[in-house]
Design a protein around this motif. Structure first.
Motif, PDB file in Angstrom:
ATOM      1  N   GLY A  23       0.782  -1.239   0.000  1.00 52.97           N
ATOM      2  CA  GLY A  23       0.000   0.000   0.000  1.00 52.97           C
ATOM      3  C   GLY A  23       0.807   1.279   0.000  1.00 52.97           C
ATOM      4  N   VAL A  24       2.101   1.194  -0.247  1.00 50.98           N
ATOM      5  CA  VAL A  24       2.953   2.383  -0.288  1.00 50.98           C
ATOM      6  C   VAL A  24       2.633   3.179  -1.554  1.00 50.98           C
ATOM      7  CG1 VAL A  24       5.347   3.184  -0.441  1.00 50.98           C
ATOM      8  CG2 VAL A  24       4.772   1.236   1.027  1.00 50.98           C
ATOM      9  N   ARG A  25       2.256   4.474  -1.375  1.00 47.53           N
ATOM     10  CA  ARG A  25       1.879   5.312  -2.517  1.00 47.53           C
ATOM     11  C   ARG A  25       2.454   6.722  -2.379  1.00 47.53           C
ATOM     12  NH1 ARG A  25       0.417   0.873  -3.329  1.00 47.53           N
ATOM     13  NH2 ARG A  25      -1.540   0.113  -4.207  1.00 47.53           N
ATOM     14  N   LEU A  26       3.068   7.200  -3.457  1.00 44.65           N
ATOM     15  CA  LEU A  26       3.522   8.585  -3.523  1.00 44.65           C
ATOM     16  C   LEU A  26       2.304   9.463  -3.750  1.00 44.65           C
ATOM     17  CD1 LEU A  26       5.915  10.612  -3.694  1.00 44.65           C
ATOM     18  CD2 LEU A  26       5.880  10.227  -6.170  1.00 44.65           C
ATOM     19  N   VAL A  36       4.553  10.479   1.004  1.00 45.68           N
ATOM     20  CA  VAL A  36       4.202   9.089   0.728  1.00 45.68           C
ATOM     21  C   VAL A  36       3.291   8.610   1.852  1.00 45.68           C
ATOM     22  CG1 VAL A  36       5.098   6.732   0.499  1.00 45.68           C
ATOM     23  CG2 VAL A  36       6.347   8.643  -0.516  1.00 45.68           C
ATOM     24  N   THR A  37       2.244   7.879   1.486  1.00 44.82           N
ATOM     25  CA  THR A  37       1.342   7.333   2.500  1.00 44.82           C
ATOM     26  C   THR A  37       1.301   5.810   2.420  1.00 44.82           C
ATOM     27  OG1 THR A  37      -0.583   7.501   1.046  1.00 44.82           O
ATOM     28  CG2 THR A  37      -0.158   9.369   2.515  1.00 44.82           C
ATOM     29  N   VAL A  38       0.933   5.219   3.539  1.00 42.84           N
ATOM     30  CA  VAL A  38       0.700   3.781   3.611  1.00 42.84           C
ATOM     31  C   VAL A  38      -0.303   3.565   4.739  1.00 42.84           C
ATOM     32  CG1 VAL A  38       2.707   3.355   5.114  1.00 42.84           C
ATOM     33  CG2 VAL A  38       1.765   1.492   3.744  1.00 42.84           C
ATOM     34  N   LYS A  39      -1.261   2.704   4.490  1.00 44.91           N
ATOM     35  CA  LYS A  39      -2.301   2.449   5.485  1.00 44.91           C
ATOM     36  C   LYS A  39      -2.066   1.109   6.166  1.00 44.91           C
ATOM     37  CE  LYS A  39      -7.215   2.589   6.224  1.00 44.91           C
ATOM     38  NZ  LYS A  39      -8.531   2.799   5.707  1.00 44.91           N
TER      39      LYS A  39
END
Length: 151
Positions: A23-26, A36-39
């Protein structure tokens, strides 16, 4: 061609599938800052029901490396990049949506200019701070990047 979130997220799908599946997203990028976010979810958790440290590390590294990729492409030169060292501090359980922000992009240009002008490899430290949805710092990562001209 400048790096965009959609291009880099597609890159992670193809070249870094473990980051993409976790789920790592720029979210955003410019010359000085990357977000960058990750849930936290079942797939990327540890036995203590918080986000596994390595998933946090992937997100933090991407926030530093995305700016590095962007500025290397902008230089028009063939330059290699590599993480030589890193350290991290974990201050709170990482649950929910974690946002990693690096605001050290200004350090990259100086290192690239120096390696281009001297032909010698350069190193620089960049920091990424991860916060939860309440704005509480959950982890801080430091990465020592090396850059050098390819022969």
């Amino acid at each position: 061609m400048p790096v965009s979130p959609s291009k880099l997220n597609m890159f992670t799908f193809i070249k870094l599938p473990s980051a993409w599946w976790c789920g790592v997203r720029l979210q955003s990028i410019d010359k000085n800052r990357a977000v960058v976010t990750v849930k936290h979810r079942w797939f990327n958790q540890n036995p203590f029901r918080s986000m596994f440290w390595a998933v946090q590390g992937m997100a933090a590294e991407l926030s530093t490396g995305a700016m590095m990729i962007d500025q290397i492409e902008g230089s028009g030169k063939k330059i290699s990049m590599l993480v030589a060292n890193n350290n991290a501090n974990f201050s709170k359980k990482a649950t929910g949506k974690i946002t990693f922000i690096c605001e050290d992009g200004n350090k990259i240009k100086e290192a690239l200019d120096k390696t281009i002008s001297t032909g010698e490899g350069q190193t620089l430290w960049m920091q990424s701070i991860g916060t939860n949805e309440d704005g509480v710092v959950v982890s801080t990562f430091n990465f020592e990047w090396t850059v050098r001209l390819k022969k």
